[in-house]
Design a protein around this motif. Structure first.
Motif, PDB file in Angstrom:
ATOM      1  N   CYS A  54       0.811  -1.222   0.000  1.00 53.91           N
ATOM      2  CA  CYS A  54       0.000   0.000   0.000  1.00 53.91           C
ATOM      3  C   CYS A  54       0.840   1.266   0.000  1.00 53.91           C
ATOM      4  N   THR A  55       1.969   1.273   0.714  1.00 52.15           N
ATOM      5  CA  THR A  55       2.813   2.467   0.702  1.00 52.15           C
ATOM      6  C   THR A  55       3.366   2.746  -0.692  1.00 52.15           C
ATOM      7  N   PRO A  56       4.023   1.785  -1.361  1.00 49.67           N
ATOM      8  CA  PRO A  56       4.476   2.087  -2.733  1.00 49.67           C
ATOM      9  C   PRO A  56       3.328   2.362  -3.695  1.00 49.67           C
ATOM     10  N   TYR A  57       2.170   1.735  -3.468  1.00 54.66           N
ATOM     11  CA  TYR A  57       1.007   1.986  -4.326  1.00 54.66           C
ATOM     12  C   TYR A  57       0.549   3.438  -4.205  1.00 54.66           C
ATOM     13  N   LEU A  58       0.473   3.949  -2.983  1.00 53.45           N
ATOM     14  CA  LEU A  58       0.071   5.334  -2.777  1.00 53.45           C
ATOM     15  C   LEU A  58       1.139   6.312  -3.269  1.00 53.45           C
ATOM     16  N   LEU A  59       2.413   5.924  -3.129  1.00 58.56           N
ATOM     17  CA  LEU A  59       3.481   6.754  -3.676  1.00 58.56           C
ATOM     18  C   LEU A  59       3.369   6.839  -5.194  1.00 58.56           C
ATOM     19  N   GLU A  60       3.030   5.718  -5.813  1.00 64.13           N
ATOM     20  CA  GLU A  60       2.866   5.693  -7.267  1.00 64.13           C
ATOM     21  C   GLU A  60       1.694   6.586  -7.698  1.00 64.13           C
ATOM     22  N   LYS A 120       5.302  11.162   1.098  1.00 63.99           N
ATOM     23  CA  LYS A 120       5.462  10.295   2.270  1.00 63.99           C
ATOM     24  C   LYS A 120       4.829  10.914   3.511  1.00 63.99           C
ATOM     25  N   SER A 121       4.896  12.227   3.635  1.00 65.21           N
ATOM     26  CA  SER A 121       4.302  12.861   4.815  1.00 65.21           C
ATOM     27  C   SER A 121       2.788  12.674   4.820  1.00 65.21           C
ATOM     28  N   LYS A 122       2.153  12.748   3.648  1.00 63.17           N
ATOM     29  CA  LYS A 122       0.713  12.525   3.570  1.00 63.17           C
ATOM     30  C   LYS A 122       0.375  11.051   3.797  1.00 63.17           C
ATOM     31  N   ILE A 123       1.225  10.152   3.301  1.00 64.44           N
ATOM     32  CA  ILE A 123       0.976   8.725   3.506  1.00 64.44           C
ATOM     33  C   ILE A 123       1.073   8.377   4.983  1.00 64.44           C
ATOM     34  N   SER A 124       1.979   9.037   5.700  1.00 62.89           N
ATOM     35  CA  SER A 124       2.081   8.779   7.142  1.00 62.89           C
ATOM     36  C   SER A 124       0.774   9.122   7.842  1.00 62.89           C
ATOM     37  N   LEU A 125       0.052  10.118   7.319  1.00 60.61           N
ATOM     38  CA  LEU A 125      -1.251  10.463   7.890  1.00 60.61           C
ATOM     39  C   LEU A 125      -2.314   9.448   7.488  1.00 60.61           C
ATOM     40  N   VAL A 126      -2.185   8.880   6.296  1.00 56.00           N
ATOM     41  CA  VAL A 126      -3.111   7.826   5.872  1.00 56.00           C
ATOM     42  C   VAL A 126      -3.026   6.646   6.834  1.00 56.00           C
ATOM     43  N   TRP A 127      -1.797   6.354   7.276  1.00 56.58           N
ATOM     44  CA  TRP A 127      -1.624   5.183   8.142  1.00 56.58           C
ATOM     45  C   TRP A 127      -2.126   5.402   9.564  1.00 56.58           C
ATOM     46  N   ILE A 128      -2.713   6.564   9.825  1.00 52.07           N
ATOM     47  CA  ILE A 128      -3.453   6.726  11.083  1.00 52.07           C
ATOM     48  C   ILE A 128      -4.627   5.753  11.110  1.00 52.07           C
ATOM     49  N   ALA A 129      -5.033   5.283   9.918  1.00 54.41           N
ATOM     50  CA  ALA A 129      -6.142   4.319   9.830  1.00 54.41           C
ATOM     51  C   ALA A 129      -5.905   3.116  10.719  1.00 54.41           C
ATOM     52  N   TRP A 142       5.603  11.643  10.252  1.00 52.85           N
ATOM     53  CA  TRP A 142       5.188  12.842   9.524  1.00 52.85           C
ATOM     54  C   TRP A 142       6.242  13.943   9.645  1.00 52.85           C
ATOM     55  N   VAL A 143       6.770  14.129  10.844  1.00 52.89           N
ATOM     56  CA  VAL A 143       7.796  15.152  11.050  1.00 52.89           C
ATOM     57  C   VAL A 143       9.058  14.812  10.264  1.00 52.89           C
ATOM     58  N   VAL A 144       9.500  13.554  10.361  1.00 51.61           N
ATOM     59  CA  VAL A 144      10.727  13.140   9.667  1.00 51.61           C
ATOM     60  C   VAL A 144      10.562  13.259   8.158  1.00 51.61           C
ATOM     61  N   PHE A 145       9.449  12.757   7.632  1.00 56.48           N
ATOM     62  CA  PHE A 145       9.233  12.828   6.186  1.00 56.48           C
ATOM     63  C   PHE A 145       9.118  14.276   5.707  1.00 56.48           C
ATOM     64  N   SER A 146       8.453  15.124   6.499  1.00 56.75           N
ATOM     65  CA  SER A 146       8.294  16.527   6.109  1.00 56.75           C
ATOM     66  C   SER A 146       9.638  17.250   6.062  1.00 56.75           C
ATOM     67  N   LEU A 147      10.540  16.881   6.971  1.00 58.37           N
ATOM     68  CA  LEU A 147      11.840  17.541   7.023  1.00 58.37           C
ATOM     69  C   LEU A 147      12.818  16.993   5.987  1.00 58.37           C
ATOM     70  N   LEU A 148      12.855  15.675   5.840  1.00 54.26           N
ATOM     71  CA  LEU A 148      13.887  15.053   5.002  1.00 54.26           C
ATOM     72  C   LEU A 148      13.437  14.795   3.566  1.00 54.26           C
TER      73      LEU A 148
END
Length: 546
Positions: free
Chosen positions: A43-49, A54-63, A487-493
């Motif tokens: 699901c992560t590579p699928y959403l990236l595609e 990545k920062s938005k996907i980290s919020l998706v995984w709040i699910a 989310w913080v790490v992805f947003s920064l890096l």
């Protein structure tokens, strides 16, 4: 004074031997873990595609944590009081499985479903992302109901002396589910099934996952006979309303017995570490491959999502193989918590008594083994930012299989024993029966004797649903912490799109891969949390008799 709960029948499992009974009781966890594996792997590579950062996907995984936070305690409380003639757990297992299967198929065919209603290109892209996220939420909410019921069924069915055995079998089935799932992900399924189950690897995996979950849950539901609750024995209103469910959960969660509270604290710190590993390790391994080891032609070949999924799945096949081997071997070399309680004396056959008693002296306790598992995980993941090869990443992921085997076994063993001690006569007191042999009885009587005058190892497991649900709160709350950290790490890096995967969705954009890998940093932070979990595990020894 309230009267005790009244039950009809006794729990039992079909099968002619102990191994068969245990396998059938825990088979549902194979399909459950297969489904989790597909979600976490692809699901992560699928959403990236699809174009999410990545920062938005980290919020998706709040699910995941959100669904666990809501569903497992609520399903546990409602199931504990269910008077269904089919039992307390199986109706939720079957109903939840049907919903999971529906959302899996919807996730695999999101674009096709969207294109039935939308034609404009950008609108199709945005609607596809929205429907994919909605499907992930649907899967997570439904599968948490299934998971709560599967775990509760094990605790309900087994007497206290068999709780560690049941948990170790559950760990094996989790490993088998992972192994099959990652194995399927590593194979080019299009060559196996052709276009029958879809034209992409992801579509075929979602279809196979739905089928596997239906079959395995069906097998366990067929094999296990539950007791039926006739009367809950409480004077208050029989039917629970929404507020009463929440009040029950809150009251129980804020008044946990010391032993259960200590177990939950360990889970909290451990899962801050496990969250990024379980959701991002496959993508991390695939990105390491694309960044450092992949030949140029592989990067130009297309279907980078499939490549990342297959490469990541290969490393997780090794992880799952080690998990399975450890879950089979370790129970023979680790003392059961039951064996450590006052008054227990192993009585092996006279011919091997001296050898067995000598070996028993050197067996570590399950508590010590759990502590070591946290240390192994921490030591492995703390090296993640320094890995620059596919081989190194695969080795680190594989080593974590040792820790995962114990993490799927130890907390549920301790919790199952604590729950059944609380529901046994005298509440807090439990003295194990002196067994004639340290070998497992075969076949065992997988039923509970509710005439407490005859056996002090009997239990009702009345509160198993709510206590398992509360422990799941301590498994899901740290995932919110992990999501925030990610989310913080992805947003920064990596504030833009994934530098390794963005080319496929956005070929005109330039994305540098010179900076640190953000997922590796998240794994490093998780390692620090695992070290705290190791310290918390030692506290469990001080508040319990383990």
């Amino acid at each position: 004074m309230t009267s005790p709960a009244q039950w009809a029948g006794t729990p039992s499992v079909k099968g002619s031997s102990e191994a068969v009974k245990m396998a059938l009781l825990t088979t549902s966890l194979i399909g459950l873990q297969f489904t989790w594996g597909v979600e976490m792997t692809y699901c992560t590579p699928y959403l990236l595609e699809l174009g999410l950062t990545k920062s938005k996907i980290s919020l998706v995984w709040i699910a995941g944590p959100l669904s666990g936070l809501i569903m497992q305690p609520i399903v546990g409380v409602i199931a504990d009081r269910s008077k269904s003639r089919y039992g307390r757990r199986r109706p939720f297992m079957v109903g939840g499985t049907a919903l999971v299967s529906l959302f899996l198929l919807l996730l695999g065919w999101t674009r096709e479903v969207v294109e039935v209603f939308v034609t404009e290109k950008e609108a199709v892209r945005e609607a596809t992302i929205a429907l994919a996220v909605l499907s992930i939420y649907g899967i997570d909410f439904a599968i948490n109901a299934v998971q709560a019921s599967c775990r509760g069924l094990i605790v309900d069915t087994l007497p206290i002396p068999k709780q560690q055995l049941g948990s170790s079998w559950a760990s094996r089935m989790v490993a088998v589910g992972h192994l099959i799932g990652y194995g399927a992900g590593a194979i080019d399924l299009a060559k196996v099934f052709g276009p029958t189950l879809g034209n992409t690897q992801f579509k075929q995996l979602t279809a196979v996952s739905a089928l596997a979950l239906c079959i395995t849950v069906g097998v366990t539901s067929w094999a296990v006979n539950e007791r039926v609750l006739v009367s809950n024995g409480k004077e208050e209103q029989e039917e629970l309303g929404g507020m009463q469910v929440l009040q029950t959960i809150f009251k129980t969660a804020t008044n946990l017995p010391r032993g259960i509270a200590a177990i939950c604290l360990v889970q909290f710190w451990a899962w801050i570490g496990w969250f990024p590993f379980l959701f991002y390790s496959t993508t991390w391994v695939g990105e390491i491959y694309l960044r450092y080891d992949a030949p140029a032609e592989a990067k130009e070949a297309g279907d980078l999502t499939g490549q990342v999924g297959r490469i990541g799945s290969l490393s997780l096949i090794a992880f799952s193989t080690i998990t399975f081997v450890m879950s089979v071997i370790l129970p023979w070399f680790v003392k059961s918590p039951e064996d450590e309680r006052p008054g227990f004396t192993p009585r092996p056959p006279a011919s091997i008594a001296s050898f067995v008693i000598e070996v028993e002296k050197f067996k570590p306790s399950l508590l010590t083994t759990w502590t070591i598992s946290h240390c192994i995980f921490a030591a492995s993941m703390i090296l993640a930012p320094f890995v620059h090869s596919l081989r190194g990443a695969t080795i680190l992921v594989s080593i974590c299989g040792i820790s995962w085997a114990i993490s799927c076994w130890a907390p549920f063993t301790f919790l199952g024993i604590e729950i059944n001690r609380l529901s046994a006569p005298g509440g807090q007191h439990y003295t194990p029966v002196h067994r004639a042999s340290i070998e497992l009885d075969s076949p065992i009587q997988l039923h509970l004797n509710h005439d407490f005058g005859e056996s002090n190892t009997s239990s009702t497991g009345e509160g198993s649903g709510v206590y398992l649900g509360i422990m799941n709160l301590y498994t899901t709350l740290p995932q919110f912490v992990g999501t925030a950290i990610s989310w913080v790490v992805f947003s920064l890096l990596e504030p833009g799109k994934s530098p390794e995967l963005a080319k496929e969705a956005h070929p005109d954009e330039h994305n540098s891969t010179d900076g640190p890998n953000a997922i590796a940093v998240c794994l490093f932070i998780g390692a620090l949390s695992a070290a705290v979990a190791a310290l918390s595990t030692r506290r469990l020894k001080r508040v319990s008799n383990y």
